[in-house]
Design a protein around this motif. Structure first.
Motif, mmCIF file in Angstrom:
data_model
loop_
_atom_site.group_PDB
_atom_site.id
_atom_site.type_symbol
_atom_site.label_atom_id
_atom_site.label_comp_id
_atom_site.label_asym_id
_atom_site.label_seq_id
_atom_site.Cartn_x
_atom_site.Cartn_y
_atom_site.Cartn_z
ATOM 1 N N UNK A 19 0.839 -1.190 0.000
ATOM 2 C CA UNK A 19 0.000 0.000 0.000
ATOM 3 C C UNK A 19 0.871 1.236 0.000
ATOM 4 N N UNK A 20 0.644 2.148 -0.908
ATOM 5 C CA UNK A 20 1.432 3.383 -0.972
ATOM 6 C C UNK A 20 0.794 4.479 -0.135
ATOM 7 N N UNK A 21 1.564 5.008 0.774
ATOM 8 C CA UNK A 21 1.058 6.097 1.593
ATOM 9 C C UNK A 21 1.177 7.398 0.824
ATOM 10 N N UNK A 22 0.192 8.275 0.989
ATOM 11 C CA UNK A 22 0.217 9.548 0.287
ATOM 12 C C UNK A 22 1.334 10.442 0.823
ATOM 13 N N UNK A 23 1.612 10.347 2.111
ATOM 14 C CA UNK A 23 2.708 11.131 2.671
ATOM 15 C C UNK A 23 3.247 10.493 3.946
ATOM 16 N N UNK A 24 4.373 11.006 4.415
ATOM 17 C CA UNK A 24 5.029 10.443 5.591
ATOM 18 C C UNK A 24 4.181 10.588 6.853
ATOM 19 N N UNK A 25 3.391 11.654 6.938
ATOM 20 C CA UNK A 25 2.542 11.847 8.116
ATOM 21 C C UNK A 25 1.499 10.747 8.219
ATOM 22 N N UNK A 26 0.929 10.349 7.092
ATOM 23 C CA UNK A 26 -0.036 9.244 7.099
ATOM 24 C C UNK A 26 0.639 7.987 7.618
ATOM 25 N N UNK A 27 1.840 7.721 7.121
ATOM 26 C CA UNK A 27 2.580 6.524 7.528
ATOM 27 C C UNK A 27 2.863 6.555 9.024
ATOM 28 N N UNK A 28 3.321 7.695 9.518
ATOM 29 C CA UNK A 28 3.627 7.841 10.945
ATOM 30 C C UNK A 28 2.371 7.596 11.783
ATOM 31 N N UNK A 29 1.261 8.158 11.371
ATOM 32 C CA UNK A 29 -0.016 8.040 12.076
ATOM 33 C C UNK A 29 -0.460 6.575 12.108
ATOM 34 N N UNK A 30 -0.488 5.934 10.933
ATOM 35 C CA UNK A 30 -0.951 4.542 10.844
ATOM 36 C C UNK A 30 0.012 3.578 11.532
ATOM 37 N N UNK A 31 1.316 3.826 11.394
ATOM 38 C CA UNK A 31 2.298 2.963 12.060
ATOM 39 C C UNK A 31 2.107 3.007 13.576
ATOM 40 N N UNK A 32 1.881 4.201 14.113
ATOM 41 C CA UNK A 32 1.679 4.323 15.558
ATOM 42 C C UNK A 32 0.438 3.525 15.986
ATOM 43 N N UNK A 33 -0.650 3.670 15.249
ATOM 44 C CA UNK A 33 -1.882 2.942 15.590
ATOM 45 C C UNK A 33 -1.680 1.433 15.525
ATOM 46 N N UNK A 34 -0.957 0.975 14.514
ATOM 47 C CA UNK A 34 -0.732 -0.471 14.367
ATOM 48 C C UNK A 34 0.195 -1.010 15.446
ATOM 49 N N UNK A 35 1.133 -0.185 15.900
ATOM 50 C CA UNK A 35 2.069 -0.612 16.946
ATOM 51 C C UNK A 35 1.449 -0.524 18.340
ATOM 52 N N UNK A 36 0.336 0.184 18.455
ATOM 53 C CA UNK A 36 -0.340 0.367 19.745
ATOM 54 C C UNK A 36 -1.823 0.046 19.597
ATOM 55 N N UNK A 37 -2.145 -1.207 19.228
ATOM 56 C CA UNK A 37 -3.529 -1.560 18.894
ATOM 57 C C UNK A 37 -4.507 -1.454 20.054
ATOM 58 N N UNK A 38 -4.022 -1.508 21.287
ATOM 59 C CA UNK A 38 -4.928 -1.471 22.440
ATOM 60 C C UNK A 38 -4.917 -0.137 23.165
#
Length: 70
Positions: free
Chosen positions: A1-20
């Motif tokens: 999946x291609x992220x539109x920008x680095x901020x999106x990636x940072x946001x989604x990565x944080x959520x995926x790393x902290x699912x609870x």
């Protein structure tokens, strides 16, 4: 999946790393290093793309919005 920008990636990565996580939106943005204004902008873009969901939980103080990845 291609992220539109680095901020999106940072946001989604944080959520995926902290699912609870139980952080409300502004708390979450602070942990990600975003201001409330920038965090809201990114959240709305990701919500429009269907990449995140927002669940509302009622607590003693009112409603708390919990952001989760799809």
């Amino acid at each position: 999946f291609g992220y539109e920008n680095d901020d999106w990636k940072k946001f989604l990565d944080y959520l995926r790393q902290n699912p609870n996580h139980k952080d409300a939106t502004v708390e979450l943005y602070g942990k990600m290093g975003f201001s409330a204004r920038k965090g809201n902008k990114i959240k709305n873009e990701l919500l429009d793309k269907g990449l995140i969901t927002i669940r509302e939980e009622k607590n003693q103080k009112g409603w708390k919005k919990i952001i989760k990845p799809v």
